[in-house]
Design a protein around this motif. Structure first.
Motif, short mmCIF file in Angstrom:
data_model
loop_
_atom_site.label_atom_id
_atom_site.label_comp_id
_atom_site.label_asym_id
_atom_site.label_seq_id
_atom_site.Cartn_x
_atom_site.Cartn_y
_atom_site.Cartn_z
N MET A 29 0.82 -1.20 0.00
CA MET A 29 0.00 0.00 0.00
C MET A 29 0.86 1.26 0.00
N LEU A 30 1.98 1.20 0.72
CA LEU A 30 2.87 2.36 0.73
C LEU A 30 3.44 2.61 -0.66
N LEU A 31 3.76 1.52 -1.37
CA LEU A 31 4.27 1.68 -2.73
C LEU A 31 3.23 2.32 -3.63
N ILE A 32 1.97 1.91 -3.47
CA ILE A 32 0.89 2.50 -4.26
C ILE A 32 0.71 3.97 -3.91
N ALA A 33 0.75 4.28 -2.60
CA ALA A 33 0.57 5.67 -2.19
C ALA A 33 1.71 6.54 -2.71
N ALA A 34 2.94 6.01 -2.66
CA ALA A 34 4.07 6.80 -3.14
C ALA A 34 3.98 7.06 -4.63
N ALA A 35 3.32 6.18 -5.37
CA ALA A 35 3.23 6.35 -6.81
C ALA A 35 2.41 7.56 -7.20
N PHE A 36 1.57 8.07 -6.29
CA PHE A 36 0.79 9.25 -6.63
C PHE A 36 1.65 10.50 -6.71
N ALA A 37 2.90 10.40 -6.29
CA ALA A 37 3.84 11.51 -6.49
C ALA A 37 4.46 11.47 -7.88
N ALA A 38 4.17 10.43 -8.65
CA ALA A 38 4.80 10.28 -9.96
C ALA A 38 4.49 11.42 -10.92
N PRO A 39 3.25 11.95 -10.99
CA PRO A 39 3.03 13.05 -11.94
C PRO A 39 3.95 14.23 -11.72
N ALA A 40 4.26 14.55 -10.46
CA ALA A 40 5.17 15.67 -10.20
C ALA A 40 6.59 15.35 -10.60
N LEU A 41 7.00 14.09 -10.40
CA LEU A 41 8.37 13.70 -10.74
C LEU A 41 8.55 13.51 -12.24
N LEU A 42 7.48 13.18 -12.94
CA LEU A 42 7.57 12.87 -14.37
C LEU A 42 6.81 13.90 -15.20
N GLN A 43 6.93 15.16 -14.83
CA GLN A 43 6.23 16.22 -15.55
C GLN A 43 6.59 16.28 -17.03
N PRO A 44 7.86 16.00 -17.44
CA PRO A 44 8.15 16.05 -18.88
C PRO A 44 7.32 15.09 -19.71
N LEU A 45 6.84 13.99 -19.10
CA LEU A 45 6.03 13.05 -19.86
C LEU A 45 4.62 13.60 -20.10
N GLY A 46 4.05 14.21 -19.08
CA GLY A 46 2.75 14.83 -19.22
C GLY A 46 1.63 13.82 -19.39
N GLY A 47 0.40 14.30 -19.24
CA GLY A 47 -0.77 13.48 -19.49
C GLY A 47 -1.21 12.61 -18.35
N VAL A 48 -0.45 12.50 -17.26
CA VAL A 48 -0.81 11.62 -16.16
C VAL A 48 -1.83 12.33 -15.27
N ARG A 49 -2.96 11.68 -15.06
CA ARG A 49 -4.02 12.24 -14.22
C ARG A 49 -4.27 11.31 -13.04
N TRP A 50 -4.94 11.86 -12.03
CA TRP A 50 -5.13 11.08 -10.81
C TRP A 50 -5.98 9.85 -11.05
N TRP A 51 -6.91 9.90 -12.00
CA TRP A 51 -7.76 8.73 -12.22
C TRP A 51 -6.99 7.60 -12.90
N HIS A 52 -5.95 7.94 -13.66
CA HIS A 52 -5.11 6.88 -14.21
C HIS A 52 -4.43 6.10 -13.09
N LEU A 53 -3.88 6.84 -12.13
CA LEU A 53 -3.21 6.19 -11.01
C LEU A 53 -4.20 5.46 -10.11
N LEU A 54 -5.41 5.97 -10.00
CA LEU A 54 -6.42 5.30 -9.19
C LEU A 54 -6.76 3.94 -9.77
N VAL A 55 -6.94 3.88 -11.08
CA VAL A 55 -7.23 2.60 -11.73
C VAL A 55 -6.04 1.65 -11.62
N ALA A 56 -4.83 2.18 -11.81
CA ALA A 56 -3.65 1.34 -11.68
C ALA A 56 -3.50 0.81 -10.26
N ALA A 57 -3.78 1.67 -9.27
CA ALA A 57 -3.69 1.23 -7.87
C ALA A 57 -4.75 0.18 -7.56
#
Length: 276
Positions: free
Chosen positions: A1-29
């Motif tokens: 669960m901690l790994l899943i929670a930490a992944a929600f910081a990915a949009p900020a870390l991967l801003q050059p990729l763009g397009g990542v939204r919270w609902w994408h991560l919610l479905v992946a989680a």
């Protein structure tokens, strides 16, 4: 669960990729626990982690979902999330198996994994942000990004011909075999193949599949003739054969260096160099 929670910081870390939204991560989680459960089951039955398969499936599905406007980032982030969760679950299963063999405390093994997950979830994003400018790109990064870009542009149409139908057929066969194994007797169950083992063997490649089938046939014959010695020494003989297969790499390299031609359908030639 901690790994899943930490992944929600990915949009900020991967801003050059763009397009990542919270609902994408919610479905992946939401999909991650199922991937972890399936991979743990596969790893427990075969000692082979199928986490790369979940990575590939998530990469294709989420890149197609994200579309041309940001599917590359969506696919890479979601696939990385599922890869990490599935691999961590398999590693925990391996650790429990090793702990059982060495008579270690299951509680101690579990606590060690929790501590590792906490440390990784807290420090891995900062380590990535700090070290990524100074490190060379991963050799898997470019192929993964290329696949994500392909499916982000073409969607399901980018799949090879009949790949979707073959995947659907494999899913149906797996469900049927798993259902049959649940309803028949334990004596008849040995005659029905385990779908998880079949799937992992497909991932491992034909050389591993042939070796596993040949080894299983030898063990069945050995146990039929000498059950006591087979139960006592089969694992030892299997480990020795695995070690011998590794040693054969030295012989293969020597034969290739001397230009020896293979007598049957095999090759001693060195692997082709990577194309820059």
């Amino acid at each position: 669960m901690l790994l899943i929670a930490a992944a929600f910081a990915a949009p900020a870390l991967l801003q050059p990729l763009g397009g990542v939204r919270w609902w994408h991560l919610l479905v992946a989680a939401a999909a991650a626990p199922f991937a972890a459960l399936a991979n743990t089951r596969a790893a427990g039955a075969t000692d082979i982690s199928a986490a790369p398969a979940f990575f590939a499936a998530a990469l294709v599905a989420f890149a197609a979902w994200g579309g041309a406007g940001g599917g590359v980032g969506v696919g890479l982030v979601a696939a990385g999330l599922l890869l990490g969760v599935a691999q961590s679950a398999a590693e925990m299963g391996f650790s429990f198996a090793a702990g059982y063999t060495t008579l270690a405390s299951p509680t101690a093994v579990f606590v060690a994994h929790v501590v590792g997950c906490v440390a990784g979830a807290l420090f891995a994003p900062f380590a990535y942000a700090l070290l990524s400018p100074a490190l060379p790109p991963s050799p898997l990064a470019a192929p993964a990004r290329a696949v994500a870009a392909l499916f982000a542009q073409g969607g399901a149409r980018a799949l090879p011909a009949y790949a979707g139908w073959m995947g659907l057929a494999a899913l149906v066969v797996g469900l049927v075999l798993a259902s049959v194994r649940q309803v028949i007797s334990s004596r008849a169950r040995v005659m029905v193949p385990m779908p998880v083992v079949m799937g992992v063997i497909f991932l491992a490649g034909a050389n591993v599949a042939v070796g596993v089938a040949f080894g299983a046939a030898l063990r069945i014959a050995w146990r039929w003739r000498h059950p006591r010695s087979a139960d006592a020494y089969a694992a030892l003989v299997g480990g020795a054969l695995i070690a011998g297969d590794g040693v054969w790499g030295v012989g293969r390299a020597l034969l290739a260096s001397f230009g020896v031609a293979a007598p049957i359908c095999m090759s001693f030639a060195p692997a082709p160099s990577a194309v820059p």
